[in-house]
Design an enzyme around this catalytic site. Structure first.
Site, short mmCIF file in Angstrom:
data_model
loop_
_atom_site.label_atom_id
_atom_site.label_comp_id
_atom_site.label_asym_id
_atom_site.label_seq_id
_atom_site.Cartn_x
_atom_site.Cartn_y
_atom_site.Cartn_z
N LYS A 68 -9.49 14.14 3.48
CA LYS A 68 -8.48 12.93 3.61
C LYS A 68 -7.47 13.09 4.87
O LYS A 68 -7.58 14.29 5.41
CB LYS A 68 -7.74 12.73 2.64
CG LYS A 68 -7.34 13.84 1.89
CD LYS A 68 -6.40 13.64 0.58
CE LYS A 68 -7.57 13.61 -0.51
NZ LYS A 68 -7.07 12.66 -1.37
N ARG A 69 -7.06 12.06 5.27
CA ARG A 69 -5.91 12.24 6.30
C ARG A 69 -5.19 13.29 5.95
O ARG A 69 -4.80 13.77 5.05
CB ARG A 69 -5.28 11.10 6.42
CG ARG A 69 -5.75 9.83 7.35
CD ARG A 69 -4.59 8.68 7.45
NE ARG A 69 -4.16 8.16 6.36
CZ ARG A 69 -3.04 8.33 5.96
NH1 ARG A 69 -2.04 8.65 6.78
NH2 ARG A 69 -2.64 7.68 4.70
N THR A 104 -8.78 6.47 -2.65
CA THR A 104 -10.14 5.72 -3.08
C THR A 104 -11.08 6.96 -3.02
O THR A 104 -12.27 6.78 -3.71
CB THR A 104 -10.42 4.61 -2.23
OG1 THR A 104 -10.12 4.95 -0.86
CG2 THR A 104 -9.71 3.43 -2.52
N HIS A 148 0.77 -1.24 -0.08
CA HIS A 148 0.05 -0.07 0.08
C HIS A 148 0.92 1.29 0.14
O HIS A 148 0.38 2.33 0.09
CB HIS A 148 -0.91 0.01 1.41
CG HIS A 148 -1.87 -0.98 1.13
ND1 HIS A 148 -3.40 -0.60 0.41
CD2 HIS A 148 -2.33 -2.17 1.23
CE1 HIS A 148 -4.08 -1.46 0.49
NE2 HIS A 148 -3.67 -2.60 1.03
N LYS A 198 -0.13 14.38 0.79
CA LYS A 198 -1.61 14.88 0.07
C LYS A 198 -1.77 16.29 -0.12
O LYS A 198 -2.67 16.64 -0.94
CB LYS A 198 -2.61 14.39 1.03
CG LYS A 198 -2.45 12.68 1.30
CD LYS A 198 -3.62 12.28 2.16
CE LYS A 198 -3.71 10.82 2.29
NZ LYS A 198 -4.71 10.01 1.34
C1 PLP Z 1 -12.35 6.78 1.27
C2 PLP Z 1 -12.00 7.12 2.80
C3 PLP Z 1 -10.34 7.52 2.89
C4 PLP Z 1 -9.50 7.29 1.65
O1 PLP Z 1 -9.43 8.71 1.05
P1 PLP Z 1 -8.23 9.16 0.25
O2 PLP Z 1 -8.65 10.37 -0.30
O3 PLP Z 1 -8.21 8.22 -0.55
O4 PLP Z 1 -6.99 9.39 1.04
C5 PLP Z 1 -10.03 7.87 4.14
N1 PLP Z 1 -11.00 8.13 5.22
C6 PLP Z 1 -12.35 7.69 5.01
C7 PLP Z 1 -13.29 7.81 6.12
C8 PLP Z 1 -12.90 7.49 3.71
O5 PLP Z 1 -14.12 7.31 3.69
#
Ligand code: PLP
Length: 808
Positions: free
Chosen positions: A548-549, A656, A358, A554
């Site tokens: 996102k985190r 995702t 990952h 990012k």
């Molecule tokens: C989909 C999802 C993520 C992943 O998001 P990315 O933009 O791909 O980093 C992280 N946290 C939650 C709660 C999500 O639903």
């Protein structure tokens, strides 16, 4: 319409009676005394009856067919709330809502108080949850294995702009979904020594141990076709009460055993935490890996009797390296407990395991100090050495040079010796996959270059996916209904059918309806944010979202800096036709990640200043929404117009979130990173806004000696924004707050914000231009929905099933 939403005829009265019966006999309350949580529990327990029957059917069916089972080992499952998902997948939403209504209870309201099960940090854990749903939906017998953390991901509060971490107490009202299986328990040892036996065998005498006890949650597939098991392990002391110590008055000491066991399953470690709690983390990994492998082996022997056939009946997938010690654990059981020769055990092990990588970030590649590993798992250490000897012999025989041997070795010899979990997982698996095409290519070129040369067939790609049940049908029922109206209900069973929507993209009437759905979602979000945090947003503004985190790669900081530059531009050129924008941020920062926390504070500082400035006339609003989790994502994503996917190219393995937004009709502004590349290929270049350096260009720039200061000097827009932030324009209470953060951009800028800034700002103005043409914008948004069906996790799981697990 009604037939597609409910499977059985509506019998609200009978269902209402069942719920009341549950309330009285299981919860012990009458209708008058029942609080919302009681109604929630009574509803779940009632619905559960149906689920349990399907669950037992599924288990019997797999048994009867002698089916091969998939085992998904993951330290994280970010499953979120389950009631709405289960009802929707069972097609019972209408019936249950109607039944509750006769009792004066609002289903939507009790769904909203269900705790959000956050047993994961972010994308990796959410992927595991989407996979569990797709496995059941594709009718594949599967178990998820993980840890039942008492406190999952922390709850984030924002105090004066700063992140404050609070324990998430998701079990405080109990958990009506779970079943504790007291009979499914295993001894998990730690420490001690390896001793020889008279027969020449070796045997691990653990110095201490706990009991792992299974807690099962049903995972309901689409249309309730199959219900699989998410088996999470909790820990029990073997000696919960030392009576002699208790009687001697040492009450706390007497309970020490249980305290130690509780500690093991207490918290989920943050993704990016530093060395803190290292030993406990390794203990957690071994605890759940060992329990899972013991459980898998026990089940196999019960059904099949012959340990040698394990790979024909079990496919074990390692979600990243967190469960990689399972490779050594299976070897231990095969060699020490089932008397297989080392080579035969190794063949069985490799045929059974698959490993998903990952991340390529060096700091995120797991390795354990050798002395710690050896002290905690002395027998596994021996086996790792034995595996390594075999691996390196093979490499040498195939002509690997000294440098290649060093890179392939399971032991990192540079500096303090460490056990490399990624190499162990690679060596112990017949399949190693990346999670997007670009990421898989980079794996072959970087971390696994030499292992790949040695085993060129092993690495393969499985681009991530998301379940369209949760992320379209449940999160965005308005859009799902509209799609059904246009192309029929087939997309609910097969996301590829969304392609039929393409034909409606230029249809003016359809565009209007599509825009109305998006607007309604924005109004709903606006109302929610107003109630929750007193925000006032204009639902007609463009909702520009980055959730996102919080991580430097990012590049939330890039977005914030561009926001500051835009703010400057609007003030300098008020006569231009600016697009009203709402910039939404949300995300958690690992508690030890100083810069990430500072970025949260900066978002808040910038928001406070911009939102209060009358000079921009409401053209720009910025907000940081606290406590990002699955439930919040489900609210925000359907309301988004623009999806920010702007990581430094080569650093986001897949993403995702990018898929969820596109599926909900947001345009992506993004770099050619992770799955963005494939999203572009699917939606078409004209329906996405791509900017910035490619992964190759990033690597080249680094190799050439990247000099951010020179770039900043040539970009007045960037330079001014940086100066404003660094000089305290947004932090008058502490003018130096961002000096270090911004100074770092001039000196190192590891994530190359400077290099991409101008391209990003230009891309944002391109987004503005597109927004001015509403019809074109809507057509593009519709094409995004139509063309991302491929990113369904059903497609991903079907690929794993065929290529890796051999179960389709
Ligand atoms: C989909 C999802 C993520 C992943 O998001 P990315 O933009 O791909 O980093 C992280 N946290 C939650 C709660 C999500 O639903």
């Amino acid at each position: 319409m009604a037939t597609s939403l409910s499977a059985a005829p509506v019998q609200p009265n009978k269902l209402a009676e069942e719920i009341i019966d549950t309330l009285v006999h299981r919860i012990g309350k009458d209708q008058k005394a029942a609080r919302p949580h009681d109604w929630l529990a009574a509803t779940i327990l009632t619905v559960r009856n149906d689920i349990v029957e399907k669950w037992m059917d599924s288990t019997r069916d797999a048994h009867a067919k002698g089916a091969k089972r998939v085992y998904y080992l993951s330290l994280e499952f970010l499953i979120g709330r389950l009631l709405r998902d289960a009802l929707s997948n069972l097609r019972q939403t209408r019936d249950v809502a109607a039944a509750l209504e006769t009792l004066g209870v609002d289903l939507a309201q009790i769904e909203e108080i269900e705790p959000d099960a956050a047993l994961g940090n972010g994308g990796l854990g959410r992927l595991a949850a989407c996979f569990m749903e797709s496995l059941a939906s594709l009718d594949l017998p599967a178990y998820g294995y993980g840890i039942r953390y008492v406190n999952g991901m922390f709850r984030q509060r924002i105090d004066d702009g700063f992140q404050v971490e609070l324990p998430e107490n998701w079990l405080q009202y109990g958990n009506p979904w779970e079943f504790e299986r007291r009979e499914s328990k295993y001894f998990i040892g730690f420490g001690g020594e390896v001793v020889g036996t008279e027969t020449g065998h070796v045997h691990w005498k653990a110095g201490e141990g706990v009991e792992a006890v299974a807690v099962d949650t049903p995972m309901v597939g689409w249309r309730g076709k199959r219900v699989n098991t998410l088996r999470l392990w909790t820990a029990r002391s073997l000696d919960p009460l030392q009576l002699d110590r208790f009687n001697a008055g040492d009450f706390e000491g007497a309970l020490q055993g249980q305290t130690r066991a509780d500690t093991l399953v207490r918290v989920l470690y943050p993704n990016d935490s530093t060395a803190a709690g290292q030993e406990l983390r390794l203990r957690q990994e071994y605890f759940f890996s060992s329990a899972s492998i013991q459980d898998i082996v026990r089940r196999h022997l019960q059904y099949d009797g012959d340990i040698r056939t394990l790979p024909t009946k079990a496919a074990i997938q390692l979600n990243d390296t967190h469960p990689a010690v399972a490779v050594a654990e299976l070897m231990r059981l095969l060699v020490d407990h089932h008397d297989l020769g080392f080579d035969e055990a190794w063949d069985i092990t490799r045929a059974t395991f698959g490993y998903t990588n990952h991340t390529l970030l060096p700091e995120a590649l797991e390795s354990w100090p050798l002395p710690l590993f050896e002290r905690l798992l002395p027998r596994h250490m021996q086996l790792v050495y034995a595996i390594n000897a075999k691996l390196l012999r093979e490499a040498k025989a195939k002509g690997a040079d000294e440098a290649a041997i060093k890179a392939i070795s399971l032991i990192d010899e540079g500096g303090e010796r460490r056990v490399r979990m990624a190499n162990l997982a690679f060596a112990g698996s017949h399949s190693v996959n990346g999670v997007a095409a670009l990421h898989t290519d980079l794996m072959k070129q970087t971390v696994f270059r030499d292992l790949h040369a040695l085993y060129p067939e092993r690495i393969n790609n499985k681009t991530n996916g998301i379940t369209p049940r949760r992320w379209l049908q449940e999160a965005n029922p308005g859009l799902a209904s509209l799609i059904e109206e246009a192309i029929g209900p087939g997309f609910r069973d097969d996301a590829a059918e969304l392609a039929k929507l393409d034909a409606h993209a230029d249809d003016d009437a359809f565009q209007q309806k599509f825009a109305a759905v998006k607007r309604a979602n924005k109004v709903a979000l606006t109302q929610y944010l107003r109630a929750e945090m007193g925000l006032r947003l204009d639902p007609d503004a463009m909702f520009d979202v980055q959730i996102k985190r919080i991580h430097e790669y990012k590049r939330q900081l890039l977005n914030i800096i561009e926001t500051v530059a835009l703010y400057d531009q609007i003030r300098s050129h008020p006569e231009r036709e600016w697009v009203p924008r709402v910039k939404l941020f949300a995300g958690k920062a690992a508690s030890s990640y100083v810069n990430a926390k500072l970025i949260i504070k900066l978002a808040g500082d910038v928001a406070r200043r911009i939102n209060a400035d009358p000079a921009i006339g409401g053209l720009l609003k910025v907000a940081f929404v606290p406590n990002y989790n699955v439930s919040l994502a489900e609210k925000i994503i359907p309301a988004a117009n623009l999806s920010e996917q702007i990581s430094t190219a080569g650093m986001e393995a897949s993403g995702t979130g990018n898929m969820k937004f596109a599926l909900n009709g947001a345009l992506t502004i993004g770099t050619l990173d992770g799955a963005n590349v494939e999203i572009r290929d699917h939606v078409g270049e004209d329906n996405i806004v791509i900017f910035g350096m490619t992964a190759d260009e990033v690597a080249q720039a680094r190799a050439d000696g990247y000099r951010p200061r020179d770039i900043i000097d040539r970009s007045p827009e960037l330079g001014q924004a940086l100066s404003a932030i660094a000089s305290g324009v947004f932090s008058p209470d502490d003018p130096d707050r961002y000096k270090g953060l911004i100074g770092g951009l001039y000196d190192t800028d590891h994530f190359m914000l400077a290099a991409d800034f101008d391209a990003y700002a230009a891309a944002q103005r391109e987004v503005d231009r597109r927004w001015h043409d509403a019809a074109q914008w809507n057509a593009t948004a519709i094409r995004n929905v139509a063309r991302v069906g491929w990113f369904s996790s059903d497609r991903t799981i079907a690929e794993y099933a065929k290529d890796i697990w051999g179960v389709l």
